[in-house]
Design an enzyme around this catalytic site. Structure first.
Site, mmCIF file in Angstrom:
data_model
loop_
_atom_site.group_PDB
_atom_site.id
_atom_site.type_symbol
_atom_site.label_atom_id
_atom_site.label_comp_id
_atom_site.label_asym_id
_atom_site.label_seq_id
_atom_site.Cartn_x
_atom_site.Cartn_y
_atom_site.Cartn_z
ATOM 1 N N SER A 1 0.870 -1.180 0.000
ATOM 2 C CA SER A 1 0.000 0.000 0.000
ATOM 3 C C SER A 1 0.903 1.224 0.000
ATOM 4 C CB SER A 1 -0.905 0.011 1.239
ATOM 5 O OG SER A 1 -1.776 -1.089 1.217
ATOM 6 N N LYS B 1 -7.067 1.718 -2.693
ATOM 7 C CA LYS B 1 -6.672 1.332 -1.333
ATOM 8 C C LYS B 1 -6.646 2.534 -0.407
ATOM 9 C CE LYS B 1 -5.257 -1.026 2.171
ATOM 10 N NZ LYS B 1 -4.063 -1.893 2.235
ATOM 11 N N LYS C 1 0.434 5.678 8.215
ATOM 12 C CA LYS C 1 1.143 5.846 6.943
ATOM 13 C C LYS C 1 0.170 6.004 5.783
ATOM 14 C CE LYS C 1 2.093 2.347 4.684
ATOM 15 N NZ LYS C 1 1.457 1.521 3.615
#
Length: 258
Positions: free
Chosen positions: A57, A132, A200
């Site tokens: 990701s 995502k 993140k």
């Protein structure tokens, strides 16, 4: 090795020996290093027609650049991040969001079907990563909403477990209310999916929003709550532990044991 695998010492060696190269790494610089660093995947793409599949990701814009560099070497590239956590990985029920060409997707689909159930070619390279990021926005905001609601209900004197049970039968029902609502009531913050990783991902969302000129105010709020959790030693806790930041603000801890 058990299962018929062959140990390789470098990403380049893996790329030389295989048709499909799959990466799943924590962040954008890690993917760049594995693909293009010394003895990286790129230096092992000695024959045309190989397929690089990045299931990390990472940043959508960087993904587009990585894909272009790989294609220039005669290989193809898919970005294919996943959702579903540890349980989805163990049970081969992951959701896989794919960006790339239809031809490359067709080649990779039998592999994806060994890992997941909901497998979607969203669009071109980078679109899988964009999906995502969108997923992580929804998950974070829903964890925040569930946490806020149960802190409110519990501090008002209601039984939070019974409140959750009642909400599960109405329009507020969600997978996060079901799974993470139970987690926070039981104070089970063993990951799952760590706060530092979700932090993140929201960073990617906010960086992308700045580049696009888009405002994501509630994503920014969730990121601040994750920041507060990290500052209080919860970086490696499950992302449902976001509730701890709200509990600190309320000077109140949910008791789900009654």
């Amino acid at each position: 090795m058990e299962g018929g695998g062959t140990e390789c010492t470098t990403p380049a060696e893996v790329a030389t020996a295989t048709e499909f190269i799959i990466t799943m790494l924590p962040n954008t610089p890690d993917v760049e290093a594995v693909l293009f660093g010394e003895n990286g995947v790129a230096s092992g793409l000695t024959r045309k027609g190989k397929l690089v599949i990045d299931m990390s990701s990472i940043a959508p814009l960087a993904t587009k650049a990585f894909a272009q560099r790989i294609r220039e070497l005669g290989a193809d590239y898919l970005d294919a991040p996943v959702s579903g956590g540890d349980a989805g990985a163990k049970n081969a029920t992951l959701t896989i969001m794919v960006g790339g060409s239809e031809e490359a997707f067709g080649r990779a689909k039998p592999l994806f079907e060994l890992m997941g159930k909901n497998i979607t070619l969203v669009g071109a390279n980078g679109d899988g990563q964009t999906t995502k990021v969108a997923n992580q926005i929804i998950v974070a905001l829903t964890i925040e909403a569930v946490s806020e609601a149960l802190v409110f209900a519990a501090k008002a004197g209601a039984d939070p477990a019974k409140v959750r049970r009642a909400l599960m039968g109405g329009f507020a029902s969600s997978r996060i209310l079901e799974v993470h609502g139970e987690r926070l009531l039981k104070r089970n913050f063993v990951p799952g999916f760590r706060i530092e990783l979700h932090q993140k991902d929201l960073g990617l969302a906010l960086e992308g929003a700045k580049a696009l000129g888009v405002s994501l105010p509630n994503t920014a709020t969730c990121q601040e709550l994750f920041n507060a959790c990290v500052a209080n030693g919860l970086a490696k806790s499950d992302h449902s532990a976001m509730v701890r930041a709200l509990e600190l603000l309320a000077n109140f801890i949910i008791d789900g044991s009654r």
